[in-house]
Design a protein around this motif. Structure first.
Motif, short mmCIF file in Angstrom:
data_model
loop_
_atom_site.label_atom_id
_atom_site.label_comp_id
_atom_site.label_asym_id
_atom_site.label_seq_id
_atom_site.Cartn_x
_atom_site.Cartn_y
_atom_site.Cartn_z
N ALA A 99 -4.58 3.41 24.65
CA ALA A 99 -4.48 4.73 24.02
C ALA A 99 -3.04 5.05 23.66
N ARG A 100 -2.10 4.71 24.56
CA ARG A 100 -0.68 4.96 24.28
C ARG A 100 -0.20 4.11 23.10
N VAL A 101 -0.66 2.86 23.04
CA VAL A 101 -0.27 1.98 21.93
C VAL A 101 -0.79 2.53 20.61
N ARG A 102 -2.07 2.96 20.59
CA ARG A 102 -2.63 3.52 19.36
C ARG A 102 -1.86 4.76 18.93
N ALA A 103 -1.54 5.62 19.88
CA ALA A 103 -0.79 6.84 19.56
C ALA A 103 0.61 6.49 19.04
N ARG A 108 4.30 5.76 13.48
CA ARG A 108 5.23 4.95 12.70
C ARG A 108 5.77 5.73 11.51
N GLU A 109 6.96 5.36 11.08
CA GLU A 109 7.59 6.07 9.97
C GLU A 109 6.73 6.02 8.71
N GLU A 110 6.11 4.85 8.46
CA GLU A 110 5.24 4.72 7.31
C GLU A 110 3.79 4.79 7.80
N TYR A 111 3.09 5.83 7.43
CA TYR A 111 1.72 6.02 7.88
C TYR A 111 0.79 5.02 7.20
N THR A 112 -0.08 4.41 7.97
CA THR A 112 -1.08 3.49 7.45
C THR A 112 -2.46 4.09 7.66
N PRO A 113 -3.25 4.28 6.61
CA PRO A 113 -4.57 4.88 6.77
C PRO A 113 -5.52 3.95 7.49
N ASP A 114 -6.66 4.52 7.96
CA ASP A 114 -7.65 3.71 8.66
C ASP A 114 -8.38 2.77 7.72
N ILE A 121 -12.95 -3.02 -3.32
CA ILE A 121 -13.17 -3.40 -1.94
C ILE A 121 -12.34 -2.52 -1.01
N SER A 122 -12.79 -2.45 0.23
CA SER A 122 -12.06 -1.68 1.24
C SER A 122 -12.08 -2.43 2.56
N LEU A 123 -11.04 -2.22 3.35
CA LEU A 123 -10.91 -2.85 4.66
C LEU A 123 -10.79 -1.76 5.71
N ASN A 124 -11.79 -1.69 6.60
CA ASN A 124 -11.77 -0.69 7.66
C ASN A 124 -10.95 -1.22 8.83
N MET A 125 -9.85 -0.54 9.14
CA MET A 125 -8.92 -1.03 10.16
C MET A 125 -9.37 -0.71 11.57
N GLN A 126 -10.45 0.06 11.69
CA GLN A 126 -11.02 0.34 13.00
C GLN A 126 -12.16 -0.61 13.34
N SER A 127 -13.01 -0.88 12.35
CA SER A 127 -14.18 -1.74 12.61
C SER A 127 -13.98 -3.18 12.16
N PHE A 128 -12.86 -3.45 11.43
CA PHE A 128 -12.53 -4.79 10.93
C PHE A 128 -13.57 -5.29 9.94
N MET A 147 -6.25 -10.54 5.72
CA MET A 147 -6.61 -9.59 4.67
C MET A 147 -5.77 -8.32 4.77
N GLU A 148 -5.50 -7.89 5.99
CA GLU A 148 -4.66 -6.71 6.19
C GLU A 148 -3.28 -6.93 5.58
N GLN A 149 -2.69 -8.09 5.83
CA GLN A 149 -1.37 -8.40 5.27
C GLN A 149 -1.39 -8.38 3.76
N LEU A 150 -2.43 -8.97 3.17
CA LEU A 150 -2.53 -9.02 1.71
C LEU A 150 -2.73 -7.63 1.12
N MET A 151 -3.53 -6.79 1.78
CA MET A 151 -3.80 -5.45 1.25
C MET A 151 -2.62 -4.51 1.44
N LEU A 152 -1.88 -4.68 2.51
CA LEU A 152 -0.70 -3.85 2.72
C LEU A 152 0.44 -4.23 1.78
N ASN A 153 0.35 -5.42 1.21
CA ASN A 153 1.41 -5.91 0.32
C ASN A 153 0.86 -6.27 -1.06
N LYS A 154 -0.04 -5.43 -1.57
CA LYS A 154 -0.67 -5.69 -2.87
C LYS A 154 0.38 -5.93 -3.95
N GLY A 155 0.19 -7.01 -4.72
CA GLY A 155 1.10 -7.31 -5.81
C GLY A 155 2.39 -8.00 -5.39
#
Length: 213
Positions: A99-103, A108-114, A121-128, A147-155
């Motif tokens: 819980a502390r790690v998630r909080a 983080r300075e740059e907010y990442t959505p769920d 296409i969409s990638l759910n970061m909670q359910s994978f 996939m997370e790395q590729l989507m966070l760095n599109k283009g």
């Protein structure tokens, strides 16, 4: 304790590098692009407080959680004043650590959505889960991380070496071929979803995720 923390974080889809003294902790923090850092205050060679102070002095803003057997108020104050984002005294429940790690990561300075999206296409970061056109695939841990790395760095083209470190971790025995194999897996997933995005490759440069126009 280090093994237990590493195991529980890995089970919950985090990629973890474990080190066993303050000097290595400082080196890894300086060289790695980490989302968060967990430091034990009582470490050989250099204390967690000293590592924390040096990182903050050098301008590192990565969220840091301190673990320690010390529960006295003055120790907590010292850690927070040195720049810690949170403090957890041992012994602790693993559920509380998670819980502390998630909080911590939410701050983080740059907010990442769920949910990350690209094209249809969409990638759910909670359910994978990777979804598109009414279909959904539950990704394996490594498929999800890639996939997370590729989507966070599109283009942006990421080299095989960068992906190997960011997905498998610094201490992994995996070789470059593993990146190629999992890229192939994800391409098959995108094809099955009839996605309007594709993983493009440039020889000697790397991979990127782009919409098909």
């Amino acid at each position: 304790m280090s093994e237990a923390v590493t195991d529980i974080l890995t089970y919950h889809k985090y990629i973890v590098d474990a080190v066993y003294d303050g000097a290595d902790a400082l080196d890894y923090a300086r060289l790695g692009n980490y989302d968060g850092i967990i430091l034990d205050i009582m470490m050989p060679k250099m204390s967690g407080i000293e590592v924390l102070s040096r990182l903050r002095h050098e301008g590192f803003r990565t969220p840091i959680l301190l673990l320690t057997a010390k529960a006295e108020v003055e120790d907590k104050i010292q850690g927070l004043d040195a720049g810690a984002d949170d403090y957890l005294a041992k012994p602790f429940e693993m559920g509380e650590l998670l819980a502390r790690v998630r909080a911590m990561l939410r701050r983080r300075e740059e907010y990442t959505p769920d949910i990350l999206s690209c094209g249809n296409i969409s990638l759910n970061m909670q359910s994978f889960e990777l979804s598109g056109n009414g279909q959904t695939f539950k990704l394996s841990r490594l498929e999800y991380r890639l996939m997370e790395q590729l989507m966070l760095n599109k283009g942006i083209y990421l080299s095989s070496e960068e992906l190997l470190v960011n997905v498998w971790g610094y201490n992994s025995d995996a070789e470059i071929g593993a990146v190629w194999v999992y890229i192939s897996y994800l391409r098959k997933r995108l094809l099955a979803l009839n996605a309007n995005v594709e993983i493009k490759a440039k020889r000697n440069i790397g991979y990127t995720l782009e919409e098909i126009t």
